[in-house]
Scaffold this motif. Structure first.
Motif, PDB file in Angstrom:
ATOM      1  N   PHE A   1       0.722  -1.108  -6.210  1.00 60.22           N
ATOM      2  CA  PHE A   1       0.062   0.143  -6.564  1.00 60.22           C
ATOM      3  C   PHE A   1      -1.170   0.370  -5.692  1.00 60.22           C
ATOM      4  O   PHE A   1      -1.417   1.489  -5.218  1.00 60.22           O
ATOM      5  CB  PHE A   1      -0.323   0.122  -8.040  1.00 60.22           C
ATOM      6  N   CYS A   2      -1.970  -0.682  -5.475  1.00 57.83           N
ATOM      7  CA  CYS A   2      -3.174  -0.552  -4.654  1.00 57.83           C
ATOM      8  C   CYS A   2      -2.823  -0.251  -3.197  1.00 57.83           C
ATOM      9  O   CYS A   2      -3.628   0.368  -2.474  1.00 57.83           O
ATOM     10  CB  CYS A   2      -4.000  -1.828  -4.731  1.00 57.83           C
TER      11      CYS A   2
ATOM     12  N   CYS B   1       6.069  -0.856  -6.956  1.00 62.14           N
ATOM     13  CA  CYS B   1       5.381  -1.025  -8.246  1.00 62.14           C
ATOM     14  C   CYS B   1       6.354  -0.778  -9.395  1.00 62.14           C
ATOM     15  O   CYS B   1       6.411  -1.551 -10.354  1.00 62.14           O
ATOM     16  CB  CYS B   1       4.204  -0.065  -8.319  1.00 62.14           C
TER      17      CYS B   1
ATOM     18  N   TYR C   1       1.155  -8.892 -11.370  1.00 63.50           N
ATOM     19  CA  TYR C   1       0.185  -8.860 -10.286  1.00 63.50           C
ATOM     20  C   TYR C   1       0.797  -8.271  -9.015  1.00 63.50           C
ATOM     21  O   TYR C   1       0.115  -7.572  -8.251  1.00 63.50           O
ATOM     22  CB  TYR C   1      -0.356 -10.266 -10.037  1.00 63.50           C
TER      23      TYR C   1
ATOM     24  N   ARG D   1      -4.794 -13.399  -7.400  1.00 61.59           N
ATOM     25  CA  ARG D   1      -5.670 -12.538  -8.204  1.00 61.59           C
ATOM     26  C   ARG D   1      -7.050 -12.392  -7.558  1.00 61.59           C
ATOM     27  O   ARG D   1      -7.663 -11.317  -7.605  1.00 61.59           O
ATOM     28  CB  ARG D   1      -5.796 -13.122  -9.608  1.00 61.59           C
TER      29      ARG D   1
ATOM     30  N   TYR E   1      -5.127  -7.096  -0.004  1.00 64.49           N
ATOM     31  CA  TYR E   1      -3.846  -6.954  -0.699  1.00 64.49           C
ATOM     32  C   TYR E   1      -2.714  -7.716  -0.015  1.00 64.49           C
ATOM     33  O   TYR E   1      -1.846  -8.274  -0.696  1.00 64.49           O
ATOM     34  CB  TYR E   1      -3.504  -5.475  -0.831  1.00 64.49           C
TER      35      TYR E   1
ATOM     36  N   GLU F   1       0.596  -4.617  -9.413  1.00 63.69           N
ATOM     37  CA  GLU F   1      -0.759  -4.108  -9.198  1.00 63.69           C
ATOM     38  C   GLU F   1      -1.081  -4.050  -7.711  1.00 63.69           C
ATOM     39  O   GLU F   1      -1.702  -3.082  -7.234  1.00 63.69           O
ATOM     40  CB  GLU F   1      -1.761  -4.999  -9.928  1.00 63.69           C
TER      41      GLU F   1
END
Length: 327
Positions: free
Chosen positions: A294-295, A302, A288, A257, A265, A291
């Motif tokens: 996605f980033c 995702c 997580y 995180r 990432y 996420e």
């Protein structure tokens, strides 16, 4: 009362003789002397006739009356006496409205609590702060935010910092400052304990707890910009030191995180994968991972992570994400 009448008559005679003196060949000393005597007598008359509540200062009161009467000779002197005494003895009557006096309440030591279980929703409180025209309603919304979790209350308090009312901004600022001060005190306490501890696993646990406090400053939005990067890097360093001794799955999730918040990432995904390998339940890691994917613009991954995630309770944010990506 007889003395008042006699004084008034003598004063009138003095004014009369003074007027006669002016109309003939005037002797100004006699004129001024007669007028002064008349003014003194009319001062006595006026002072006797005015109500008792105005007779508070004998010297100053009579001096004022004498100066008024002496500066307005002849007919002016009669007008002052009649107007002054009549006005004071017959004040204007007020209407029938009764004035009720209330004692001024003492200011409270602190703002009173609204309720231990407020009925306000986050959206409702934000709507009040944005659209309510009455300052008291907006102030109530800020006080209600104090009973919410920090993650919910802090965005509301930051919104209140933009309010036009000083009281609302000050209350929001003081509440935010109190939360930040509490976290900084925790940081100082943990730093002192770490400096005085060399044994394991106590040192590792303290390092991880301090890392979580730094993370909380960023997560709650109390640290912005360069300060946010600093506290995240501090959390990263402390957590890396901690896992050198105790490789707990939860610590790897935490590091994932932190790297996600820092924008690293690839490293975030590596630590999340390691957390799963160490035994962390997938349901705690998959959100997580989704996420991170996605980033990184890996939308298929995702969608897959969210599909693998067990169905979440209705109304939760994760449930809404699942419904969106699996539609």
């Amino acid at each position: 009362m007889i003395k008042v009448v006699i004084a008034a008559l003598v004063a009138c005679l003095c004014e009369y003789f003074a007027l006669q003196e002016i109309l003939s060949t005037p002797n100004w000393f006699s004129v001024i002397l007669l007028h002064a005597i008349a003014s003194i007598l009319f001062t006595f008359v006026s002072y006797v006739l005015i109500p008792k509540k105005y007779k508070t200062t004998l010297v100053n009161g009579t001096l004022l009356l004498f100066l008024l009467l002496f500066s307005l000779p002849v007919f002016g002197i009669l007008g002052v006496v009649m107007a002054l005494t009549f006005a004071l003895c017959n004040p204007l009557k007020s209407d029938d409205t009764e004035i009720i006096e209330h004692e001024i309440p003492e200011l409270p030591f602190e703002v009173p609590d609204i309720s231990a279980n407020p009925t306000y929703s986050i959206g409702g409180v934000k709507a009040i702060l944005k659209y309510a025209s009455e300052p008291n309603k907006r102030l109530t919304a800020v006080m209600a935010a104090r009973h919410m979790r920090d993650s919910q209350a802090i965005p509301i308090l930051k919104l209140a910092l933009k309010d036009l009312e000083d009281d609302i901004r000050l209350l929001a600022y003081s509440t935010l400052d109190a939360k930040e001060t509490k976290l900084n005190e925790k940081i100082s306490a943990y730093q002192q304990q770490i400096a005085n501890t060399t044994k394991q696993p106590e040192l590792s646990n303290l390092q991880q707890q301090l890392a979580h406090v730094y993370w909380e400053l960023s997560y709650l939005g109390l640290a912005q910009g360069a300060l946010k990067t600093y506290v995240l890097e501090k959390a990263e360093a402390l957590s890396l030191q901690s896992i050198e001794y105790a490789q707990k799955p939860a610590n790897y999730v935490f590091l994932g995180r932190v790297y996600l918040a820092l924008g690293h990432y690839e490293r975030a995904l590596d630590f999340l994968v390691q957390a799963t390998e160490l035994g962390m339940a997938r349901r705690h890691v998959l959100p997580y991972k989704a996420e991170v994917a996605f980033c990184m613009n890996k939308y298929d991954d995702c969608k897959r992570y969210l599909k693998e995630l067990p169905e979440q309770p209705k109304g939760s944010e994760l449930r809404q994400l699942q419904e969106y990506w699996n539609a």
